[in-house]
Design a protein around this motif. Structure first.
Motif, PDB file in Angstrom:
ATOM      1  N   GLU A   1       0.821  -1.214   0.000  1.00  0.00           N
ATOM      2  CA  GLU A   1       0.000   0.000   0.000  1.00  0.00           C
ATOM      3  C   GLU A   1       0.854   1.263   0.000  1.00  0.00           C
ATOM      4  O   GLU A   1       0.546   2.224  -0.705  1.00  0.00           O
ATOM      5  N   TRP A   2       1.938   1.271   0.794  1.00  0.00           N
ATOM      6  CA  TRP A   2       2.843   2.423   0.774  1.00  0.00           C
ATOM      7  C   TRP A   2       3.547   2.541  -0.569  1.00  0.00           C
ATOM      8  O   TRP A   2       3.841   3.646  -1.035  1.00  0.00           O
ATOM      9  N   GLY A   3       3.815   1.399  -1.212  1.00  0.00           N
ATOM     10  CA  GLY A   3       4.412   1.430  -2.543  1.00  0.00           C
ATOM     11  C   GLY A   3       3.507   2.162  -3.534  1.00  0.00           C
ATOM     12  O   GLY A   3       3.976   2.993  -4.329  1.00  0.00           O
TER      13      GLY A   3
ATOM     14  N   ALA B   1      10.890   0.897   4.777  1.00  0.00           N
ATOM     15  CA  ALA B   1      11.079   1.622   6.033  1.00  0.00           C
ATOM     16  C   ALA B   1       9.741   2.105   6.598  1.00  0.00           C
ATOM     17  O   ALA B   1       9.483   1.996   7.802  1.00  0.00           O
ATOM     18  N   THR B   2       8.885   2.621   5.728  1.00  0.00           N
ATOM     19  CA  THR B   2       7.581   3.114   6.181  1.00  0.00           C
ATOM     20  C   THR B   2       6.687   1.972   6.636  1.00  0.00           C
ATOM     21  O   THR B   2       5.968   2.091   7.636  1.00  0.00           O
ATOM     22  N   ALA B   3       6.744   0.852   5.916  1.00  0.00           N
ATOM     23  CA  ALA B   3       5.992  -0.331   6.338  1.00  0.00           C
ATOM     24  C   ALA B   3       6.495  -0.837   7.681  1.00  0.00           C
ATOM     25  O   ALA B   3       5.706  -1.279   8.531  1.00  0.00           O
ATOM     26  N   GLY B   4       7.809  -0.750   7.906  1.00  0.00           N
ATOM     27  CA  GLY B   4       8.377  -1.163   9.185  1.00  0.00           C
ATOM     28  C   GLY B   4       7.880  -0.313  10.333  1.00  0.00           C
ATOM     29  O   GLY B   4       7.566  -0.826  11.417  1.00  0.00           O
TER      30      GLY B   4
ATOM     31  N   ARG C   1      14.107  -0.502  15.040  1.00  0.00           N
ATOM     32  CA  ARG C   1      14.403  -1.885  14.667  1.00  0.00           C
ATOM     33  C   ARG C   1      13.668  -2.274  13.392  1.00  0.00           C
ATOM     34  O   ARG C   1      14.241  -2.855  12.466  1.00  0.00           O
ATOM     35  N   HIS C   2      12.392  -1.951  13.313  1.00  0.00           N
ATOM     36  CA  HIS C   2      11.587  -2.366  12.168  1.00  0.00           C
ATOM     37  C   HIS C   2      11.844  -1.502  10.934  1.00  0.00           C
ATOM     38  O   HIS C   2      11.782  -2.005   9.807  1.00  0.00           O
TER      39      HIS C   2
END
Length: 299
Positions: A95-97, A119-122, A177-178
Motif C-alpha cells: 500500500e505504501w508502494g 522503512a515506512t511499512a516497518g 528496529r523495524h
C-alpha cells in the motif's frame, strides 16, 4: 511485492502476510528464544550454569536445565502477533508502494522506492507488535519468567503494576528496529530479483524467492541488530515510578551498551537471529508469494 503481477485487494495481501508469518514462526521460534536470552545477558558470559557463552551453549543449557519445551516458551504471544505483524508488513509495503509511486509520479518500483516503502511499512508494523514483543521478552527471560503463569497473565500484571501505557514500553526502539530491518529486507529483495535469472517455472520461482528473501533477511538483520539488542533491554526493564531506567531510548542505549560492553555487545544474539531471519525471510517471501498467486487464481 511485484509490480509485474496483477495487484490484489488489501484483504488478500493481509491474509497472505498472516499465513506467511505463522508459517515462519512455527519453524524458527526456538532461535528467537535463544537470541533473546543471549541479548539480555549483560557482560561477556561465563561457563556457569546461569550464563551463556554463545548460541550453542545457550541451546544446550536451556535443554539440559529447563527442558526442550522451554524453547517454545511464550510462543502463544508470537503466534497471536505473527498474523497481524507479518500481514501488516506485506500489506503496508504494497500500500505504501502505491502511495509513493503516485506521490512521485513513478510508474514502476525501483530500489530507492523499495527501501523507502520498506522503512515506512516497518514503522507501521512497529505499532502493531510492541505489546506482543514486550510480553514475549518478559516470558522468555529466565530471571522473570517465573513471575508469570503465561502471556495473558504477564500482560495483566504489566498493566496492573506498571500502567497500561507500559505495554508500549520500547516503542521508539522498536520503530528503529523495524524501519532498518524492513528497509534492508525489501530493498535487497528488489535488487536481488533484478540480478538473478528470471524464473521459467513455479519451482524456479520458489527457489528465486527463497534466495532473495534469505539475502534480504540477512541484510535486514545486519543493520538492525543493535536496535534489537537495546529494544530487548528496554522492554525487559520494569518501570519504577521516579526512577529513570538505565535503558530508556534507543540511541542513548546503543551508546551505553557500546561504552560498557564494547561493540560486540551490540551484536549479541546475532547468530541465532540471522539464522532465523535469513532463512526465515526466505520462508516469509515464498509463502507470501505462493498465497498471493493462489488468491490470483481465485480472481
Amino acid at each position: 511485492m511485484s509490480s509485474d503481477k496483477k495487484p490484489l485487494p488489501f484483504i488478500y495481501q493481509f491474509a497472505s502476510g498472516a499465513i506467511a508469518g505463522v508459517s515462519e514462526i512455527l519453524v524458527m521460534y526456538p532461535l528467537d528464544v535463544v537470541k533473546t536470552r543471549v541479548q539480555l545477558q549483560v557482560g561477556g558470559g561465563s561457563a556457569g550454569s546461569e550464563a551463556y557463552t554463545g548460541m550453542l551453549d545457550c541451546f544446550s543449557k536451556i535443554i539440559k536445565n529447563e527442558g526442550v519445551g522451554t524453547l517454545y516458551r511464550g510462543i502463544s504471544a508470537p503466534i497471536l502477533m505473527e498474523a497481524p505483524k507479518r500481514a501488516t508488513k506485506f500489506a503496508a509495503n504494497d500500500e505504501w508502494g502505491k502511495f509513493y509511486r503516485n506521490l512521485f509520479g513513478i510508474e514502476k518500483m525501483n530500489q530507492q522506492l523499495s527501501i523507502l516503502t520498506g522503512a515506512t511499512a516497518g514503522a507501521t508494523e512497529a505499532f502493531v507488535v510492541v505489546p506482543f514483543e514486550l510480553v514475549k521478552i518478559r516470558v522468555q527471560d529466565r530471571a522473570s519468567a517465573h513471575l508469570y503463569k503465561g502471556p495473558l497473565d504477564c500482560a495483566l500484571k504489566i498493566i496492573r503494576n506498571e500502567g497500561i501505557l507500559s505495554m508500549y514500553n520500547g516503542l521508539e526502539a522498536t520503530l528503529w528496529r523495524h524501519i532498518f530491518w524492513n528497509a534492508g529486507y525489501f530493498g535487497v529483495i528488489f535488487k536481488t530479483r533484478q540480478l538473478i535469472p528470471k524464473s521459467e517455472s513455479s519451482t524456479q520461482q520458489t527457489i528465486n524467492d527463497l534466495i532473495a528473501g534469505s539475502i534480504g533477511g540477512t541484510a535486514g538483520t545486519i543493520v538492525n541488530t543493535p536496535f534489537d539488542v537495546v529494544k530487548s533491554r528496554i522492554q525487559n526493564t520494569i518501570k519504577v515510578e521516579g526512577v529513570t531506567p538505565k535503558y530508556n531510548w534507543a540511541f542513548p542505549s546503543v551508546f551505553t551498551v557500546y561504552r560498557e560492553e564494547g561493540f560486540g555487545a551490540l551484536y549479541k544474539g546475532f547468530m541465532p537471529k540471522v539464522l532465523r531471519l535469513g532463512p526465515g525471510g526466505g520462508i516469509l517471501l515464498v509463502v507470501f508469494t505462493a498465497c498471493m498467486d493462489f488468491f490470483r487464481t481465485l480472481q
